[in-house]
Design a protein around this motif. Structure first.
Motif, short mmCIF file in Angstrom:
data_model
loop_
_atom_site.label_atom_id
_atom_site.label_comp_id
_atom_site.label_asym_id
_atom_site.label_seq_id
_atom_site.Cartn_x
_atom_site.Cartn_y
_atom_site.Cartn_z
N PRO A 1 -35.53 29.11 102.36
CA PRO A 1 -35.85 30.69 102.58
C PRO A 1 -36.66 30.96 103.50
CG PRO A 1 -36.52 29.66 100.53
CD PRO A 1 -35.66 28.58 101.01
N GLN A 2 -37.64 29.90 103.75
CA GLN A 2 -38.67 30.36 104.85
C GLN A 2 -38.24 30.11 106.29
OE1 GLN A 2 -37.87 27.40 103.38
NE2 GLN A 2 -37.89 25.99 104.91
N LEU A 3 -36.92 29.70 106.63
CA LEU A 3 -36.64 29.47 107.90
C LEU A 3 -36.47 30.92 108.72
CD1 LEU A 3 -33.59 27.11 108.16
CD2 LEU A 3 -35.63 26.78 108.87
N PRO A 4 -37.12 31.00 109.99
CA PRO A 4 -36.81 32.12 110.59
C PRO A 4 -35.28 32.44 111.08
CG PRO A 4 -37.52 30.37 112.32
CD PRO A 4 -37.45 30.05 110.73
N ALA A 5 -35.20 33.81 111.39
CA ALA A 5 -33.54 34.08 111.69
C ALA A 5 -32.84 33.17 112.89
CB ALA A 5 -33.48 35.40 112.18
N GLU A 6 -33.71 32.66 113.68
CA GLU A 6 -33.12 31.96 114.80
C GLU A 6 -32.95 30.53 114.20
OE1 GLU A 6 -37.71 31.85 115.55
OE2 GLU A 6 -36.26 33.44 115.00
N GLY A 7 -33.59 30.30 113.28
CA GLY A 7 -33.43 28.73 112.71
C GLY A 7 -34.03 27.62 113.25
N GLU A 8 -33.54 26.49 113.09
CA GLU A 8 -34.11 25.40 113.80
C GLU A 8 -33.44 24.10 113.83
OE1 GLU A 8 -36.83 23.26 110.28
OE2 GLU A 8 -37.79 25.03 111.32
N ASP A 9 -33.66 23.13 114.58
CA ASP A 9 -32.88 21.79 114.90
C ASP A 9 -32.71 21.27 113.72
OD1 ASP A 9 -31.96 19.68 117.17
OD2 ASP A 9 -32.78 18.69 115.36
N ALA A 10 -31.38 21.11 113.14
CA ALA A 10 -30.91 20.78 111.84
C ALA A 10 -31.72 19.18 111.49
CB ALA A 10 -29.38 20.39 111.65
N THR A 11 -31.39 18.41 112.66
CA THR A 11 -31.78 16.92 112.58
C THR A 11 -33.44 16.86 112.36
OG1 THR A 11 -30.04 16.14 113.95
CG2 THR A 11 -31.87 14.67 113.56
N GLU A 12 -34.21 17.57 113.16
CA GLU A 12 -35.52 17.50 112.91
C GLU A 12 -35.88 17.97 111.62
OE1 GLU A 12 -37.29 19.87 116.27
OE2 GLU A 12 -36.49 18.22 117.80
N HIS A 13 -35.29 18.93 111.16
CA HIS A 13 -35.65 19.89 109.89
C HIS A 13 -35.33 18.85 108.77
CE1 HIS A 13 -35.63 23.09 106.82
NE2 HIS A 13 -34.41 22.24 106.23
N LEU A 14 -34.06 18.22 108.92
CA LEU A 14 -33.94 17.03 107.72
C LEU A 14 -34.90 15.80 107.69
CD1 LEU A 14 -30.15 16.96 108.09
CD2 LEU A 14 -31.54 18.05 105.90
N MET A 15 -35.36 15.48 109.00
CA MET A 15 -36.31 14.35 109.06
C MET A 15 -37.66 14.85 108.32
SD MET A 15 -35.31 13.06 112.68
CE MET A 15 -36.63 12.06 113.10
N ARG A 16 -38.00 15.97 108.69
CA ARG A 16 -39.39 16.46 108.22
C ARG A 16 -39.20 16.68 106.42
NH1 ARG A 16 -39.47 20.46 111.18
NH2 ARG A 16 -39.15 22.16 109.78
N LYS A 17 -38.05 17.24 106.31
CA LYS A 17 -38.09 17.68 104.71
C LYS A 17 -38.04 16.64 104.09
CE LYS A 17 -35.35 21.08 101.82
NZ LYS A 17 -34.30 22.01 101.88
N TYR A 18 -37.20 15.62 104.19
CA TYR A 18 -36.78 14.38 103.36
C TYR A 18 -37.78 13.22 103.77
CZ TYR A 18 -33.34 17.69 101.72
OH TYR A 18 -32.60 18.61 101.01
N GLY A 19 -38.45 13.20 104.88
CA GLY A 19 -39.22 12.20 105.33
C GLY A 19 -38.46 10.74 105.68
N ILE A 20 -37.28 11.41 106.46
CA ILE A 20 -36.50 10.28 106.80
C ILE A 20 -36.22 9.89 108.41
CG2 ILE A 20 -34.92 10.29 104.51
CD1 ILE A 20 -33.07 12.12 105.94
N ASP A 21 -35.44 8.84 108.83
CA ASP A 21 -35.65 8.81 110.23
C ASP A 21 -34.03 9.53 110.69
OD1 ASP A 21 -33.76 6.67 109.78
OD2 ASP A 21 -35.30 5.26 110.15
N ILE A 22 -33.90 9.50 112.02
CA ILE A 22 -32.74 9.87 112.52
C ILE A 22 -31.41 9.03 112.09
CG2 ILE A 22 -32.67 8.61 114.81
CD1 ILE A 22 -31.74 11.35 116.11
N GLY A 23 -31.65 7.59 112.20
CA GLY A 23 -30.75 6.82 111.38
C GLY A 23 -30.37 6.97 110.07
N GLN A 24 -30.99 7.55 109.36
CA GLN A 24 -30.82 8.01 107.92
C GLN A 24 -30.17 9.17 107.82
OE1 GLN A 24 -35.03 7.29 106.63
NE2 GLN A 24 -34.10 6.28 104.86
#
Length: 219
Positions: A51-74
């Protein structure tokens, strides 16, 4: 000949949730198999993963890596699992490096209106396809209004709903209601207000659960 057992199904989900796309497709396959046995009354309930995302959104891969503490391979391994499961229920999942994730609140407002018009499932499937298959911006009012039209709704009325902020209160209220009922992750499929089927289950899991619920409801 016995009449189908009526079941109310509340499908709690987000437009940007890949397992929600898998779960809805699975649920619909299960219901096709149960045709004549159950009569499903499906209500789509809102849940915002971000819910906190701005309207323009953000890069999904970077978002998932930061949110779940995982790397790009995961991230890519998870996407491969989802892609395979989605394909098994006839849904094309095309998220990849470079995909974006968007704020979905306006999409939920439009879905609330679509339910009043009886076109909520058509719009939901159009939104999921636009986002996960075609990579479209589901925060864009132009995209949302076009999808509403494709789902058999009035495009001009859809634009009015989006521009006026209509149904914001109703969506917030429903979000709070299901959070208060303990829903912390989606998809969550709630049958007759009491039976929870969590996650994006395969069709056969939905089918078995719904058969059992229908059988108990018939006694």
């Amino acid at each position: 000949m016995t009449s189908p057992i009526p079941l109310r199904i509340d499908f709690v989900s987000d437009v940007s949730c890949p397992w929600c796309a898998v779960g809805l497709a699975s649920l619909e396959r299960a219901l096709q198999r149960l045709e004549g046995t159950v009569q499903a009354d499906i209500h789509l309930q809102p849940f915002e993963l971000n819910p906190q995302l701005p309207a323009e959104g953000e890069d999904a891969t970077e978002h998932l890596m930061r949110k779940y503490g995982i790397d790009i391979g995961q991230v890519e391994a998870n996407r491969a699992v989802i892609r395979e499961r989605a394909a098994s229920v006839g849904f094309a999942f095309n998220m990849r490096v470079g995909s974006r994730v968007y704020n979905t609140f306006d999409a939920h407002r439009l879905l609330h209106w679509a339910e009043l018009e009886g076109r909520h499932l058509a719009l939901k499937k159009a939104l999921l396809r636009a986002y996960f298959t075609d990579g479209e911006d589901v925060a864009s009012h132009a995209v949302l209004a076009r999808l509403a039209g494709e789902a058999g709704l009035d495009g001009d009325e859809a634009r009015r709903v989006l521009e006026t902020g209509a149904y914001a209160g109703e969506v917030r209220s429903q979000e709070r209601l299901f959070q208060q009922r303990g829903i912390r992750s989606v998809p969550a499929t709630i049958v007759n207000g009491m039976h929870l089927i969590p996650g994006g289950q395969p069709p056969e899991v939905f089918e078995q659960a719904l058969r059992e619920i229908a059988a108990s409801a018939n006694h």
